[in-house]
Design an enzyme around this catalytic site. Structure first.
Site, PDB file in Angstrom:
ATOM      1  N   LYS A  83      12.020  22.628  18.901  1.00 27.04           N
ATOM      2  CA  LYS A  83      12.266  23.589  20.958  1.00 27.04           C
ATOM      3  C   LYS A  83      11.296  22.544  22.217  1.00 27.04           C
ATOM      4  CE  LYS A  83      15.564  26.084  19.440  1.00 27.04           C
ATOM      5  NZ  LYS A  83      15.021  26.114  17.696  1.00 27.04           N
TER       6      LYS A  83
HETATM    7  C1  LIG Z   1      16.510  26.154  17.097  1.00 32.22           C
HETATM    8  C2  LIG Z   1      16.025  25.194  15.366  1.00 32.22           C
HETATM    9  C3  LIG Z   1      16.871  25.305  14.197  1.00 32.22           C
HETATM   10  C4  LIG Z   1      18.287  24.634  14.821  1.00 32.22           C
HETATM   11  O1  LIG Z   1      18.247  23.851  16.326  1.00 32.22           O
HETATM   12  P1  LIG Z   1      20.086  24.047  16.541  1.00 32.22           P
HETATM   13  O2  LIG Z   1      19.682  22.875  17.172  1.00 32.22           O
HETATM   14  O3  LIG Z   1      20.188  25.085  17.235  1.00 32.22           O
HETATM   15  O4  LIG Z   1      21.263  23.695  15.979  1.00 32.22           O
HETATM   16  C5  LIG Z   1      15.801  24.536  13.789  1.00 32.22           C
HETATM   17  N1  LIG Z   1      15.304  24.222  12.656  1.00 32.22           N
HETATM   18  C6  LIG Z   1      14.200  25.408  13.756  1.00 32.22           C
HETATM   19  C7  LIG Z   1      12.398  25.519  13.443  1.00 32.22           C
HETATM   20  C8  LIG Z   1      14.143  25.700  15.338  1.00 32.22           C
HETATM   21  O5  LIG Z   1      13.526  25.964  15.632  1.00 32.22           O
END
Ligand SMILES: *Cc1c(COP(=O)(O)O)cnc(C)c1O
Length: 471
Positions: free
Chosen positions: A112
């Protein structure tokens, strides 16, 4: 020519990038998408460049007139200076034809950060220009909250309040939110569940005088700017592996993506729309597998969310899927709105055979349960001496199971193993260490409010912040 953005439900006016950034959700309830897809310049994949230079090149057409090239470049340089690896998203080889791309080198150790470090600075830049101030409010089950707080800490134009469920995050996750000292960031533990936190946020947005008074804003995963920034690392992988020169199908790359809200993998789909030589996408789920069932059957069917070792993928209704449905429905906003409404009302919705075919031409999917996840973490440790987090392990497992002879797969590593130390230790007997910038997190002083699950109390708390902030 600046790109314009329309809504996936087709009943909102088209907007430019800066408005889309600050608005988040379109006024008709849909998600913003560009009305035209820019084409990737050939040299972005054939010649090597730094990550930041590549990012500027890929992102520039989407921001159009909202931001000059120099401003964009300096925002990107600042954002990725917070990362602890010079490549930003380094690639490591797992096996012949299987690479891992590490997306966890940012301040909060999850992918993120790659988008939010940029989006926070884009917010700041635009609000400064408009001489405006906003209050970002959000709910988090763990990863997004700290990434958003890190992204805007110290901003003079943004305050942020993040609600998390009291006692239900990991200690590392909580401390990443509660040990930030900046006056504009506020962590609130709500005595309730993640759903309660989300309901409180929705209710605050629904309280119009409150929303106006604070200039409420959101940076959740449906914000177009987050999707946009994530396109870059798909292009980066192809460039780094030297697989970009041809559109030859034999040179195409497959990406395997641990998926929750479908934001990450949708960014890959956009890269492919822009001309990146992609073979297909493997969508990796844990037991919350609505997406792999959609791919198998052509039907979406909601089920109860079950908690797993990979909590950031414990999602049943992937918010960004609406963007892909809009594409599968040939950009028909009314039909997309109808499909989504049917799904909300009845918990199920079906694609036509032709739409299902188009989906499976581009995407495959599978699920990995918790015991398989632990076995994969252990296997990667035994064979490579490498620790991987549970989300990453789900992706690796799906890639291993589905890779065809000669197919080149890049699996995305979405979190650092030290963010989920208990699962990693359970699988391998080894407790992963936090990187240096977080090594003292257990010694830092925490500062957060604990509030009941009650809208009036939470709103009073936010009102109090604003008064302090202005005095
Ligand atoms: C948010 C997240 C995901 C999922 O990603 P999306 O964009 O919601 O599909 C997968 N792994 C981790 C560690 C995350 O923080």
């Amino acid at each position: 020519m600046a790109v314009l953005y329309g809504s996936s439900r087709g009943r909102a006016p088209e907007l430019g990038f800066a408005d889309v950034l600050l608005t988040g959700l379109a006024p008709d309830g849909g998600l913003f998408l560009p009305t035209d897809w820019p084409t990737l310049p050939a040299h972005t994949v054939s010649a090597s460049s730094s990550y930041v230079d590549l990012a500027a090149e890929v992102i520039q057409p989407f921001v159009g007139g909202a931001l000059g090239r120099e401003d964009l470049q300096s925002i990107l340089e600042d954002a990725y200076a917070t990362f602890d690896h010079p490549d930003v998203c380094p690639l490591v080889q797992l096996d012949d034809g299987h690479h891992l791309m590490e997306l966890f080198h940012g301040p909060t150790l999850a992918f993120k950060d790659i988008a939010l470090q940029v989006v926070g600075r884009l917010f700041d830049h635009e609000l400064k220009r408009r001489r405006q101030r906003v209050m970002i409010v959000g709910a988090t089950s763990g990863d997004t909250g700290s990434a958003a707080m890190e992204a805007v800490r110290g901003s003079e134009h943004v305050d942020i309040v993040v609600l998390f469920p009291h006692g239900r995050t990991t200690e590392v996750q909580r401390r990443q939110m509660t040990t930030l000292k900046d006056a504009n960031v506020h962590a609130v533990a709500v005595q309730g569940t993640f759903d309660d936190c989300q309901d409180l946020v929705k209710a605050m947005f629904g309280d119009e005088p409150f929303r106006e008074r604070h200039g409420l804003a959101a940076v959740n995963s449906i914000n177009w700017a987050r999707v946009m920034v994530q396109i870059v690392y798909y292009v980066w992988a192809v460039q780094q592996l030297g697989r970009g020169a041809a559109t030859d199908p034999a040179q195409a790359t497959t990406f395997c993506v641990p998926t929750g809200n479908f934001g990450n993998v949708f960014s890959g789909h956009v890269a492919a729309r822009m001309g990146l030589n992609v073979d297909r996408f493997l969508i990796a789920s844990n037991r919350n597998d609505i997406l792999s069932r959609l791919i198998e059957t052509g039907e979406m069917r909601a089920e109860e969310v079950v908690p797993t070792l990979s909590p950031s993928m414990d999602i049943q209704i992937s918010s960004n899927l609406e963007r892909l449905l809009y594409e599968l429905l040939d950009g028909n906003g009314a039909a997309t709105a109808e499909l989504i409404a049917g799904f909300r009302d009845h918990g199920r919705a079906a694609l036509t055979p032709a739409q299902h075919q188009r989906l499976t031409d581009e995407f495959s999917g599978d699920r990995i349960d918790d015991s398989e996840t632990l076995a994969i973490i252990n296997e990667i440790y035994q064979s490579h001496g490498m620790l991987v987090d549970p989300h990453t392990a789900v992706g690796i497992g799906v890639a291993q199971r589905h890779r065809r002879a000669g197919e080149h797969v890049v699996s995305l590593a979405t979190a650092h193993p030290a963010k989920f130390p208990d699962a990693v230790e359970q699988a391998t007997g080894v407790r992963p260490e936090l990187p240096p910038h977080l090594a003292d997190i257990f010694d830092r002083r925490e500062d957060y409010a604990v509030l009941p699950n009650d809208l009036a109390t939470v709103e009073d708390f936010v009102d109090g912040l604003r008064v302090d902030g202005l005095s």
